[in-house]
Design a protein around this motif. Sequence first.
Motif, PDB file in Angstrom:
ATOM      1  N   GLN A 105      -3.564  10.765  -2.835  1.00 39.54           N
ATOM      2  CA  GLN A 105      -2.131  10.581  -3.073  1.00 39.54           C
ATOM      3  C   GLN A 105      -1.819   9.198  -3.621  1.00 39.54           C
ATOM      4  O   GLN A 105      -0.709   8.957  -4.098  1.00 39.54           O
ATOM      5  CB  GLN A 105      -1.367  10.803  -1.755  1.00 39.54           C
ATOM      6  CG  GLN A 105      -1.483  12.215  -1.213  1.00 39.54           C
ATOM      7  CD  GLN A 105      -0.746  12.389   0.105  1.00 39.54           C
ATOM      8  OE1 GLN A 105       0.383  11.922   0.261  1.00 39.54           O
ATOM      9  NE2 GLN A 105      -1.378  13.050   1.061  1.00 39.54           N
ATOM     10  N   GLY A 106      -2.784   8.292  -3.533  1.00 41.78           N
ATOM     11  CA  GLY A 106      -2.570   6.941  -4.052  1.00 41.78           C
ATOM     12  C   GLY A 106      -3.882   6.262  -4.384  1.00 41.78           C
ATOM     13  O   GLY A 106      -4.922   6.574  -3.790  1.00 41.78           O
ATOM     14  N   ALA A 128      -6.131   8.214   0.173  1.00 41.85           N
ATOM     15  CA  ALA A 128      -5.902   7.144  -0.800  1.00 41.85           C
ATOM     16  C   ALA A 128      -7.203   6.401  -1.077  1.00 41.85           C
ATOM     17  O   ALA A 128      -8.111   6.373  -0.242  1.00 41.85           O
ATOM     18  CB  ALA A 128      -4.838   6.178  -0.299  1.00 41.85           C
ATOM     19  N   CYS A 158      -4.155  11.007 -10.555  1.00 43.26           N
ATOM     20  CA  CYS A 158      -3.276  10.218  -9.695  1.00 43.26           C
ATOM     21  C   CYS A 158      -3.045   8.866 -10.348  1.00 43.26           C
ATOM     22  O   CYS A 158      -3.970   8.296 -10.954  1.00 43.26           O
ATOM     23  CB  CYS A 158      -3.932  10.028  -8.318  1.00 43.26           C
ATOM     24  SG  CYS A 158      -2.976   9.035  -7.151  1.00 43.26           S
ATOM     25  N   THR A 167      -2.232   2.053  -8.847  1.00 44.51           N
ATOM     26  CA  THR A 167      -1.355   0.934  -8.505  1.00 44.51           C
ATOM     27  C   THR A 167      -2.146  -0.361  -8.615  1.00 44.51           C
ATOM     28  O   THR A 167      -3.129  -0.556  -7.898  1.00 44.51           O
ATOM     29  CB  THR A 167      -0.794   1.084  -7.079  1.00 44.51           C
ATOM     30  OG1 THR A 167       0.013   2.265  -7.015  1.00 44.51           O
ATOM     31  CG2 THR A 167       0.040  -0.121  -6.685  1.00 44.51           C
ATOM     32  N   ASP A 217       0.827  -1.204   0.000  1.00 43.07           N
ATOM     33  CA  ASP A 217       0.000   0.000   0.000  1.00 43.07           C
ATOM     34  C   ASP A 217       0.864   1.258   0.000  1.00 43.07           C
ATOM     35  O   ASP A 217       0.521   2.261  -0.635  1.00 43.07           O
ATOM     36  CB  ASP A 217      -0.920   0.014   1.226  1.00 43.07           C
ATOM     37  CG  ASP A 217      -2.056  -1.013   1.125  1.00 43.07           C
ATOM     38  OD1 ASP A 217      -2.242  -1.576   0.036  1.00 43.07           O
ATOM     39  OD2 ASP A 217      -2.729  -1.252   2.139  1.00 43.07           O
ATOM     40  N   SER A 259       1.925   2.747  -3.275  1.00 42.18           N
ATOM     41  CA  SER A 259       0.936   3.521  -4.028  1.00 42.18           C
ATOM     42  C   SER A 259       0.944   5.001  -3.660  1.00 42.18           C
ATOM     43  O   SER A 259       0.423   5.833  -4.400  1.00 42.18           O
ATOM     44  CB  SER A 259      -0.474   2.960  -3.774  1.00 42.18           C
ATOM     45  OG  SER A 259      -0.929   3.312  -2.469  1.00 42.18           O
ATOM     46  N   GLY A 260       1.515   5.328  -2.495  1.00 46.77           N
ATOM     47  CA  GLY A 260       1.474   6.704  -2.006  1.00 46.77           C
ATOM     48  C   GLY A 260       0.756   6.824  -0.677  1.00 46.77           C
ATOM     49  O   GLY A 260       0.797   7.869  -0.020  1.00 46.77           O
ATOM     50  N   TRP A 261       0.073   5.758  -0.259  1.00 46.30           N
ATOM     51  CA  TRP A 261      -0.552   5.717   1.064  1.00 46.30           C
ATOM     52  C   TRP A 261       0.527   5.522   2.128  1.00 46.30           C
ATOM     53  O   TRP A 261       1.607   5.025   1.834  1.00 46.30           O
ATOM     54  CB  TRP A 261      -1.552   4.554   1.106  1.00 46.30           C
ATOM     55  CG  TRP A 261      -2.195   4.328   2.449  1.00 46.30           C
ATOM     56  CD1 TRP A 261      -3.329   4.923   2.931  1.00 46.30           C
ATOM     57  CD2 TRP A 261      -1.756   3.422   3.479  1.00 46.30           C
ATOM     58  NE1 TRP A 261      -3.607   4.460   4.190  1.00 46.30           N
ATOM     59  CE2 TRP A 261      -2.660   3.535   4.553  1.00 46.30           C
ATOM     60  CE3 TRP A 261      -0.682   2.540   3.598  1.00 46.30           C
ATOM     61  CZ2 TRP A 261      -2.526   2.795   5.723  1.00 46.30           C
ATOM     62  CZ3 TRP A 261      -0.536   1.801   4.760  1.00 46.30           C
ATOM     63  CH2 TRP A 261      -1.461   1.923   5.808  1.00 46.30           C
ATOM     64  N   GLU A 290       5.976   2.303  -7.438  1.00 49.16           N
ATOM     65  CA  GLU A 290       5.707   3.653  -7.943  1.00 49.16           C
ATOM     66  C   GLU A 290       6.101   3.831  -9.406  1.00 49.16           C
ATOM     67  O   GLU A 290       5.697   4.815 -10.042  1.00 49.16           O
ATOM     68  CB  GLU A 290       6.446   4.688  -7.078  1.00 49.16           C
ATOM     69  CG  GLU A 290       7.957   4.581  -7.090  1.00 49.16           C
ATOM     70  CD  GLU A 290       8.521   3.533  -6.140  1.00 49.16           C
ATOM     71  OE1 GLU A 290       9.759   3.402  -6.084  1.00 49.16           O
ATOM     72  OE2 GLU A 290       7.724   2.840  -5.470  1.00 49.16           O
TER      73      GLU A 290
END
Length: 449
Positions: A233-234, A207, A256, A259, A144, A147-149, A275
């Motif tokens: 952000q994800g 997210a 965004c 993922t 997770d 993904s940006g989380w 990413e």
Amino acid sequence: MMMGALSKYIFYPAWDLKDGSQRLLEWRQLEKQQWWTQDKLNHLQLNRLNALLTYAEKHSPYYRDLFKQHGVKAADIKTLKDIERIPVTTKQAIRNGGDRFISDEFVRTQLVSAKTGGSTGVSLNLYFDESCQEKRNAAQLMADRWSGWDLGMKRASVWGNPPVPGSVKQKLRHNLLDRTIYLDTMDLNDRSMGAFVSRWRKEKPGAVFGHAHSIYIFAKYLLQENITDLRPQGIVATSMMLLEHERKTIEKAFDCNVTNRYGCEEVGLIACECERHSGMHINVPHVYVEFLDGNNNPVAPGEPGKIVVTDLNNFAMPLIRYRVEDVGVYSERTCECGRGFPLVEKLEGRVADFLRLPDGGQVAGISLVERTLTKVPGIEQMQLIQEQIDEVAINRVRGPEYTDATDEELEKSMREVFGEDVALTINDVKEIPQEASGKYRFSICRVTQ
């Protein structure tokens, strides 16, 4: 922001400490292991595989008998490739074997239980020990974060049958750790999605997680309503195939990257994009993955193969060389991110979703659907159902660009694959039905021979 920091640095560690959980400890190990070289990771896998095989040989009645029947001993597995001496385990074997898979050191009623949905025709009862469950949760935390989380960040979950916290402990966990708002995929319509947008604006999740196609439906709604202020952000798309046109729509709606993540109820996380979004990294510390042909022999890199997984975490109910009924392509290239985890180049769908051709060949139904959706204008959604070798039903939802020529083009596109000997029936439907889990199946083959 303050609540997110408290959740990450106070509530997560305190909760694990109270429960005696190893989740965060395992997560920290994974954060280091993802950067190991493939040689070092292979050594780790072999050690964990040997431990699992030795245990299963002694404590799992099913594998103890299977090893004896085929003249295999755990001590004989000296390399990862040696595992090929052990027969593949099928869903039917698990269904027939039942409790014989479970270790004699565990009592079934004291284990964590789960049940697969049975969308491929076979539902399974599954069991895990607490340690296995904690390790799976740790792997999810790692993936997770790609993904940006991050820990403590509030989520927006697009999911079927969302959990409702009942006990005081569940409510505390929901508010302090999970911090999730839900859009129920069993009730996706303009009203429910509009209400979800309002709640999003109030709670500001960082997210999005959910079924790939369900996130796509929500993304289309956002574009249709010109809603441009939902900026996570994800985004993690999981539980079903992420089609390329869906990815583009989702990314346009949320601004965004998406993922793509692959796993299953039986073994947890199998692979996930980092990413770089260039293939999915295999969760090497937790699973050993093979790609096999119809004779259970390894396929070459770049060739589609049936995915077979050995769960290196579950000692309570070992699953060794378990065929998950999915087809994928693995790669020997390395990702630019620098991680040592090898790559799954792409997924091609489930075995049950491959349609049969009269000449004995097969075609990935999900790929056929995607190709047609991008090639023929005027189709919103589509589902292929094959009941007989010479009959394919096409459930088609009209899109904004639909004209009298759409179905003619649709049939022409299908004829390029199925020829003239297969009866094609186009059904005009308002929507594609969901499974009980909230997922969608875009191609279904019920031809057994």
